[in-house]
Design a protein around this motif. Structure first.
Motif, PDB file in Angstrom:
ATOM      1  N   LEU A 115     137.219   3.779  18.117  1.00 17.97           N
ATOM      2  CA  LEU A 115     137.375   2.847  17.253  1.00 17.97           C
ATOM      3  C   LEU A 115     135.773   1.582  16.438  1.00 17.97           C
ATOM      4  CD1 LEU A 115     139.371   1.482  19.875  1.00 17.97           C
ATOM      5  CD2 LEU A 115     140.506   2.245  17.578  1.00 17.97           C
ATOM      6  N   TYR A 116     136.050   2.023  15.543  1.00 16.30           N
ATOM      7  CA  TYR A 116     134.224   1.112  14.711  1.00 16.30           C
ATOM      8  C   TYR A 116     134.160   0.384  13.784  1.00 16.30           C
ATOM      9  CZ  TYR A 116     134.537   6.700  15.488  1.00 16.30           C
ATOM     10  OH  TYR A 116     134.409   7.500  16.412  1.00 16.30           O
ATOM     11  N   GLU A 117     136.396  -0.106  13.952  1.00 15.70           N
ATOM     12  CA  GLU A 117     135.916  -1.896  13.325  1.00 15.70           C
ATOM     13  C   GLU A 117     136.643  -2.827  14.273  1.00 15.70           C
ATOM     14  OE1 GLU A 117     138.386  -3.676  11.702  1.00 15.70           O
ATOM     15  OE2 GLU A 117     139.793  -1.841  11.432  1.00 15.70           O
ATOM     16  N   LEU A 118     136.877  -4.231  14.735  1.00 17.69           N
ATOM     17  CA  LEU A 118     137.034  -4.400  15.082  1.00 17.69           C
ATOM     18  C   LEU A 118     138.310  -5.440  14.885  1.00 17.69           C
ATOM     19  CD1 LEU A 118     135.054  -5.155  19.112  1.00 17.69           C
ATOM     20  CD2 LEU A 118     136.248  -3.188  17.641  1.00 17.69           C
ATOM     21  N   GLU A 119     138.232  -5.961  13.715  1.00 16.93           N
ATOM     22  CA  GLU A 119     139.206  -7.271  13.315  1.00 16.93           C
ATOM     23  C   GLU A 119     140.492  -6.310  13.662  1.00 16.93           C
ATOM     24  OE1 GLU A 119     140.849  -9.964  11.552  1.00 16.93           O
ATOM     25  OE2 GLU A 119     138.948  -9.605  12.539  1.00 16.93           O
ATOM     26  N   SER A 120     140.747  -5.061  13.098  1.00 20.78           N
ATOM     27  CA  SER A 120     142.070  -4.338  13.322  1.00 20.78           C
ATOM     28  C   SER A 120     142.722  -5.047  14.989  1.00 20.78           C
ATOM     29  CB  SER A 120     142.122  -3.043  12.357  1.00 20.78           C
ATOM     30  OG  SER A 120     141.824  -3.162  11.193  1.00 20.78           O
ATOM     31  N   VAL A 121     141.337  -4.235  15.722  1.00 20.87           N
ATOM     32  CA  VAL A 121     141.844  -4.756  17.116  1.00 20.87           C
ATOM     33  C   VAL A 121     142.424  -6.200  17.282  1.00 20.87           C
ATOM     34  CG1 VAL A 121     141.370  -4.014  19.124  1.00 20.87           C
ATOM     35  CG2 VAL A 121     140.288  -2.444  17.515  1.00 20.87           C
ATOM     36  N   ARG A 122     141.505  -7.095  17.108  1.00 24.09           N
ATOM     37  CA  ARG A 122     141.665  -8.602  17.352  1.00 24.09           C
ATOM     38  C   ARG A 122     143.146  -8.907  16.574  1.00 24.09           C
ATOM     39  NH1 ARG A 122     140.641 -13.740  14.496  1.00 24.09           N
ATOM     40  NH2 ARG A 122     140.368 -12.803  12.466  1.00 24.09           N
ATOM     41  N   ARG A 123     143.918  -8.348  15.626  1.00 29.21           N
ATOM     42  CA  ARG A 123     145.158  -8.659  15.822  1.00 29.21           C
ATOM     43  C   ARG A 123     146.362  -8.112  16.273  1.00 29.21           C
ATOM     44  NH1 ARG A 123     145.090 -10.877   9.835  1.00 29.21           N
ATOM     45  NH2 ARG A 123     143.159 -10.951   9.344  1.00 29.21           N
ATOM     46  N   VAL A 124     145.940  -6.731  17.296  1.00 33.32           N
ATOM     47  CA  VAL A 124     146.982  -6.388  18.208  1.00 33.32           C
ATOM     48  C   VAL A 124     147.815  -6.830  18.539  1.00 33.32           C
ATOM     49  CG1 VAL A 124     147.553  -4.413  19.028  1.00 33.32           C
ATOM     50  CG2 VAL A 124     146.031  -3.952  17.986  1.00 33.32           C
ATOM     51  N   PRO A 125     148.947  -7.850  18.848  1.00 31.92           N
ATOM     52  CA  PRO A 125     149.153  -8.784  19.609  1.00 31.92           C
ATOM     53  C   PRO A 125     148.824  -8.359  21.358  1.00 31.92           C
ATOM     54  CG  PRO A 125     150.872  -8.429  18.293  1.00 31.92           C
ATOM     55  CD  PRO A 125     149.625  -7.102  18.096  1.00 31.92           C
ATOM     56  N   ASP A 164     143.935  -9.826  27.274  1.00 34.49           N
ATOM     57  CA  ASP A 164     143.063  -9.458  27.510  1.00 34.49           C
ATOM     58  C   ASP A 164     141.257  -9.475  27.001  1.00 34.49           C
ATOM     59  OD1 ASP A 164     144.504  -9.047  29.876  1.00 34.49           O
ATOM     60  OD2 ASP A 164     144.762  -7.104  29.224  1.00 34.49           O
ATOM     61  N   LEU A 165     141.473  -9.441  25.607  1.00 33.34           N
ATOM     62  CA  LEU A 165     140.890  -8.571  24.413  1.00 33.34           C
ATOM     63  C   LEU A 165     139.521 -10.173  24.241  1.00 33.34           C
ATOM     64  CD1 LEU A 165     140.687  -5.755  23.057  1.00 33.34           C
ATOM     65  CD2 LEU A 165     139.856  -6.007  25.459  1.00 33.34           C
ATOM     66  N   ARG A 166     140.623 -11.341  24.149  1.00 33.88           N
ATOM     67  CA  ARG A 166     140.126 -12.078  23.452  1.00 33.88           C
ATOM     68  C   ARG A 166     139.412 -12.206  22.683  1.00 33.88           C
ATOM     69  NH1 ARG A 166     139.680 -15.988  29.444  1.00 33.88           N
ATOM     70  NH2 ARG A 166     142.387 -14.815  30.389  1.00 33.88           N
ATOM     71  N   LEU A 167     139.182 -11.757  21.389  1.00 32.76           N
ATOM     72  CA  LEU A 167     137.905 -11.044  20.511  1.00 32.76           C
ATOM     73  C   LEU A 167     138.223 -12.823  19.614  1.00 32.76           C
ATOM     74  CD1 LEU A 167     138.848  -7.116  20.255  1.00 32.76           C
ATOM     75  CD2 LEU A 167     136.474  -8.452  19.650  1.00 32.76           C
ATOM     76  N   THR A 168     136.838 -12.939  19.099  1.00 33.46           N
ATOM     77  CA  THR A 168     137.004 -13.684  18.160  1.00 33.46           C
ATOM     78  C   THR A 168     136.151 -13.134  17.142  1.00 33.46           C
ATOM     79  OG1 THR A 168     134.296 -14.624  18.831  1.00 33.46           O
ATOM     80  CG2 THR A 168     136.282 -15.913  20.663  1.00 33.46           C
ATOM     81  N   ASP A 207     152.849  -6.551   9.953  1.00 34.64           N
ATOM     82  CA  ASP A 207     152.734  -7.372  10.919  1.00 34.64           C
ATOM     83  C   ASP A 207     152.219  -7.510  12.208  1.00 34.64           C
ATOM     84  OD1 ASP A 207     154.684  -6.310  11.703  1.00 34.64           O
ATOM     85  OD2 ASP A 207     156.586  -7.712  10.926  1.00 34.64           O
ATOM     86  N   GLY A 208     151.858  -8.808  12.904  1.00 31.38           N
ATOM     87  CA  GLY A 208     151.945  -7.538  14.916  1.00 31.38           C
ATOM     88  C   GLY A 208     152.552  -6.641  15.411  1.00 31.38           C
ATOM     89  N   LYS A 209     153.684  -6.800  15.040  1.00 35.72           N
ATOM     90  CA  LYS A 209     154.721  -5.395  15.038  1.00 35.72           C
ATOM     91  C   LYS A 209     154.234  -4.624  14.110  1.00 35.72           C
ATOM     92  CE  LYS A 209     159.074  -3.476  15.476  1.00 35.72           C
ATOM     93  NZ  LYS A 209     160.862  -3.865  14.784  1.00 35.72           N
ATOM     94  N   TRP A 210     153.741  -4.081  13.462  1.00 31.50           N
ATOM     95  CA  TRP A 210     152.875  -3.141  13.272  1.00 31.50           C
ATOM     96  C   TRP A 210     152.086  -2.416  13.508  1.00 31.50           C
ATOM     97  CZ3 TRP A 210     148.145  -2.021  10.280  1.00 31.50           C
ATOM     98  CH2 TRP A 210     148.198  -0.479  10.434  1.00 31.50           C
ATOM     99  N   PHE A 211     150.637  -3.703  13.873  1.00 28.59           N
ATOM    100  CA  PHE A 211     149.829  -3.427  14.898  1.00 28.59           C
ATOM    101  C   PHE A 211     150.003  -3.292  16.271  1.00 28.59           C
ATOM    102  CE2 PHE A 211     147.498  -5.792  10.936  1.00 28.59           C
ATOM    103  CZ  PHE A 211     146.599  -5.410  10.774  1.00 28.59           C
ATOM    104  N   ASP A 212     150.856  -3.643  17.049  1.00 27.23           N
ATOM    105  CA  ASP A 212     151.466  -2.855  17.790  1.00 27.23           C
ATOM    106  C   ASP A 212     151.930  -2.049  18.293  1.00 27.23           C
ATOM    107  OD1 ASP A 212     150.480  -4.490  19.570  1.00 27.23           O
ATOM    108  OD2 ASP A 212     152.813  -5.563  20.307  1.00 27.23           O
TER     109      ASP A 212
END
Length: 313
Positions: A210-220, A225-229, A28-33
């Protein structure tokens, strides 16, 4: 148009259903943070920033440098140049060039915080360039990657004025800068300008990248700021690119960093193979910030890896 699609390659997958090797159902978001909030993971991070600022001020005062040179049209597109203190006698064409790209999750920090990187390499005969770039959310991560192509274009055309050899450019980046270093190694320079060599960047070192940004997109805590799509993730995830046609990247991470940063460290070797990513090392006893101090220490493995990548070992 120049800079338009040189980095925005077609990924090997057309969509990211989940982060590479990470199951979003289990996390979940807590884990990604917890995995990606490096300031929370390193309680004394402010001490590192203060040390960088102090050492950087001393570096600018103690050696030749040219500051705030424009490489692109926006106010953020400026760079600092630290010429080599001495060029080896057998290198009449000029010194090796290191372009160091700072981190800060594409949203913070400044080149002025990172001048301290230069002295250890200028003493060994390298010309060091430290650029700034626009910060999210004012720009997107793909925008920043394209700013970096403008920076490298400028370096190739102008670095000889500062004693640098445009045929010997190595890009070194930390964290978000490590991501950008990987993007630049994979760049199709013929789409930036027809006269640029295909091997403009033939060597890169990524530190805690950092080499894949899908995980980064999930960091609450990064989302606002990043607003990754999903489209930006596909455009700017180098681990999803085909292996570059040429060049090598060295990737390193601190042994005290999170499991996610350690996972990222192996992604390019897995995706691009040993020919393009021959070194992927975990350096014991280092966290996300102390690893930069190790870069400046001549006896440290990380410093030696950078010298090797630059042809100075």
């Amino acid at each position: 148009a120049p800079y338009g699609d040189c980095l925005l390659k077609t990924a090997k997958t057309q969509a990211f259903k989940k982060p590479i090797n990470v199951d979003p159902v289990k996390h979940d978001g807590k884990w990604f943070d917890a995995m990606y909030n490096n300031r929370a993971l390193v309680p004394d991070h402010a001490d590192h920033f203060a040390r960088w600022a102090s050492q950087s001020q001393k570096a600018r005062a103690s050696q030749r440098c040219t500051l705030d040179v424009a490489y692109g049209p926006s106010d953020a597109e400026k760079l600092d140049v630290f010429p080599a203190k001495a060029i080896p006698a057998n290198k009449s064409s000029g010194s090796a060039v290191i372009v160091f790209i700072h981190g800060g999750y594409w949203r913070s920090l400044d080149k002025a915080d990172h001048s301290f990187i230069a002295p250890g390499f200028t003493q060994r005969g390298a010309c060091v360039v430290v650029p700034n770039y626009g910060l999210c959310p004012a720009v997107t991560i793909p925008d920043i990657a394209l700013q970096m192509t403008r920076c490298l274009d400028w370096v190739w055309r102008n670095i000889a004025r500062y004693g640098g050899d445009p045929r010997r450019i190595t890009v070194v980046g930390h964290s978000a800068g490590g991501h950008l270093a990987a993007m630049l190694l994979a760049c199709d320079w013929s789409k930036v300008a027809r006269d640029l060599p295909r091997d403009l960047v033939n060597s890169a070192v990524s530190i805690s990248g950092l080499y894949e940004l899908e995980s980064v997109r999930r960091v609450p805590y990064l989302k606002a700021d990043l607003r990754l799509t999903p489209a930006q993730v596909r455009k700017a995830s180098p681990a999803e690119y085909p292996a570059p046609a040429r060049g090598r990247i060295t990737t390193v991470v601190g042994g005290d960093e999170s499991a996610e940063f350690i996972r990222h460290n192996g992604l390019l070797k897995a995706a691009w193979g040993r020919a393009r990513a021959p070194v992927a090392e975990v350096l014991p006893g280092l966290n996300h910030f102390s690893i930069l101090q190790a870069l400046t220490q001549p006896s440290h493995r990380l410093h030696q890896l950078c010298l090797t990548a630059c042809g100075l070992a």
